[in-house]
Write a protein that holds these residues in place. Structure first.
Motif, PDB file in Angstrom:
ATOM      1  N   TYR A   1     -51.314-115.250  41.634  1.00 10.90           N
ATOM      2  CA  TYR A   1     -50.851-114.971  40.267  1.00 10.90           C
ATOM      3  C   TYR A   1     -51.487-113.678  39.757  1.00 10.90           C
ATOM      4  CZ  TYR A   1     -49.716-119.946  40.502  1.00 10.90           C
ATOM      5  OH  TYR A   1     -49.236-121.167  40.873  1.00 10.90           O
ATOM      6  N   PRO A   2     -51.034-112.526  40.216  1.00 18.01           N
ATOM      7  CA  PRO A   2     -51.660-111.263  39.798  1.00 18.01           C
ATOM      8  C   PRO A   2     -51.534-110.984  38.299  1.00 18.01           C
ATOM      9  CG  PRO A   2     -49.717-110.854  41.156  1.00 18.01           C
ATOM     10  CD  PRO A   2     -49.949-112.327  41.167  1.00 18.01           C
ATOM     11  N   SER A   3     -50.652-111.692  37.611  1.00 20.01           N
ATOM     12  CA  SER A   3     -50.509-111.469  36.171  1.00 20.01           C
ATOM     13  C   SER A   3     -51.632-112.128  35.363  1.00 20.01           C
ATOM     14  CB  SER A   3     -49.160-111.995  35.685  1.00 20.01           C
ATOM     15  OG  SER A   3     -49.104-113.403  35.836  1.00 20.01           O
ATOM     16  N   ILE A   4     -52.393-113.024  35.976  1.00 19.01           N
ATOM     17  CA  ILE A   4     -53.521-113.629  35.267  1.00 19.01           C
ATOM     18  C   ILE A   4     -54.683-112.643  35.331  1.00 19.01           C
ATOM     19  CG2 ILE A   4     -55.119-115.566  35.125  1.00 19.01           C
ATOM     20  CD1 ILE A   4     -53.051-117.279  36.564  1.00 19.01           C
ATOM     21  N   SER A   5     -55.182-112.280  34.172  1.00 17.62           N
ATOM     22  CA  SER A   5     -56.240-111.266  34.119  1.00 17.62           C
ATOM     23  C   SER A   5     -57.558-111.815  34.669  1.00 17.62           C
ATOM     24  CB  SER A   5     -56.451-110.779  32.682  1.00 17.62           C
ATOM     25  OG  SER A   5     -57.067-111.797  31.904  1.00 17.62           O
ATOM     26  N   LEU A   6     -58.363-110.910  35.169  1.00 20.21           N
ATOM     27  CA  LEU A   6     -59.687-111.287  35.654  1.00 20.21           C
ATOM     28  C   LEU A   6     -60.525-111.862  34.514  1.00 20.21           C
ATOM     29  CD1 LEU A   6     -61.741-111.470  37.912  1.00 20.21           C
ATOM     30  CD2 LEU A   6     -62.341-109.073  37.485  1.00 20.21           C
ATOM     31  N   GLU A   7     -60.384-111.310  33.333  1.00 19.50           N
ATOM     32  CA  GLU A   7     -61.117-111.830  32.176  1.00 19.50           C
ATOM     33  C   GLU A   7     -60.779-113.290  31.915  1.00 19.50           C
ATOM     34  OE1 GLU A   7     -60.682-107.378  31.604  1.00 19.50           O
ATOM     35  OE2 GLU A   7     -59.360-108.989  32.215  1.00 19.50           O
ATOM     36  N   GLU A   8     -59.500-113.631  32.025  1.00 17.07           N
ATOM     37  CA  GLU A   8     -59.070-115.012  31.807  1.00 17.07           C
ATOM     38  C   GLU A   8     -59.649-115.932  32.882  1.00 17.07           C
ATOM     39  OE1 GLU A   8     -54.931-117.411  30.784  1.00 17.07           O
ATOM     40  OE2 GLU A   8     -54.799-115.355  31.516  1.00 17.07           O
TER      41      GLU A   8
ATOM     42  N   SER B   1     -61.151-103.673  41.913  1.00 17.57           N
ATOM     43  CA  SER B   1     -60.264-102.507  41.846  1.00 17.57           C
ATOM     44  C   SER B   1     -59.838-102.248  40.398  1.00 17.57           C
ATOM     45  CB  SER B   1     -59.045-102.699  42.739  1.00 17.57           C
ATOM     46  OG  SER B   1     -58.171-103.649  42.184  1.00 17.57           O
ATOM     47  N   TYR B   2     -59.645-100.967  40.099  1.00 12.73           N
ATOM     48  CA  TYR B   2     -59.186-100.527  38.786  1.00 12.73           C
ATOM     49  C   TYR B   2     -58.005 -99.609  39.000  1.00 12.73           C
ATOM     50  CZ  TYR B   2     -63.545-102.375  37.010  1.00 12.73           C
ATOM     51  OH  TYR B   2     -64.570-103.214  36.665  1.00 12.73           O
ATOM     52  N   PRO B   3     -57.050 -99.490  38.049  1.00 13.85           N
ATOM     53  CA  PRO B   3     -57.062-100.254  36.813  1.00 13.85           C
ATOM     54  C   PRO B   3     -56.752-101.712  37.086  1.00 13.85           C
ATOM     55  CG  PRO B   3     -55.025 -99.008  36.969  1.00 13.85           C
ATOM     56  CD  PRO B   3     -55.855 -98.660  38.189  1.00 13.85           C
ATOM     57  N   GLY B   4     -57.038-102.478  36.172  1.00 13.93           N
ATOM     58  CA  GLY B   4     -56.849-103.913  36.332  1.00 13.93           C
ATOM     59  C   GLY B   4     -57.663-104.638  35.292  1.00 13.93           C
TER      60      GLY B   4
END
Length: 150
Positions: free
Chosen positions: A90-97, A134-137
């Motif tokens: 699920y790449p749409s789920i942010s790392l922060e979440e 990796s960035y951006p992200g």
């Protein structure tokens, strides 16, 4: 679900067969702050080769936590590997979440949010450094590693 106590936290684990109507039924029976939906992605994939799609698609309304289950259904007990699996699928789920799911939400589910789960005066959070992001992200990568600092 109706027979569970109304005055306690409810931890619902795995949930690969959970449907939208099940989520609605839980909301009808309990306050949202009592119910925690625990994901164990690598165990889910090992046991059933699927993830709880309805939880992911309704995640903004849910208190989701991240776990590892056990070595009986998982090749490691690494929270980072669970996080990597979620971001890969699920790449749409942010790392922060995902970090919130694995820290403050887990502390809340266990009733330990006054001690752990976030950086606040009087708390004793563990500190884990994650490298190779990796960035951006930001996004985790297959090379991402974790080192417990505190």
């Amino acid at each position: 679900i109706e027979s569970l106590p109304k005055t306690r936290r409810i931890l619902l684990v795995h949930n690969t067969l959970t449907q939208k109507k099940d989520i609605e039924s839980v909301f009808f029976q309990y306050q949202n702050d009592q119910v925690f939906w625990i994901l164990c992605p690598n165990s889910n994939l090992y046991i059933e080769n699927k993830l709880p799609e309805h939880l992911i698609s309704n995640r903004n309304n849910l208190q989701i936590c991240l776990g590892t289950d056990s070595l009986a259904s998982n090749s490691s007990l690494s929270m980072l590997e669970e996080m990597k699996t979620l971001q890969r699928v699920y790449p749409s789920i942010s790392l922060e979440e995902i970090i919130a799911w694995s820290s403050i939400n887990g502390a809340r589910a266990l009733g330990l949010e006054d001690q752990f789960g976030s950086f606040e005066v009087g708390k004793k959070p563990g500190v884990v450094l994650i490298d190779h992001i990796s960035y951006p992200g930001p996004m985790l990568t297959t090379q991402s590693r974790s080192v417990r600092l505190v």
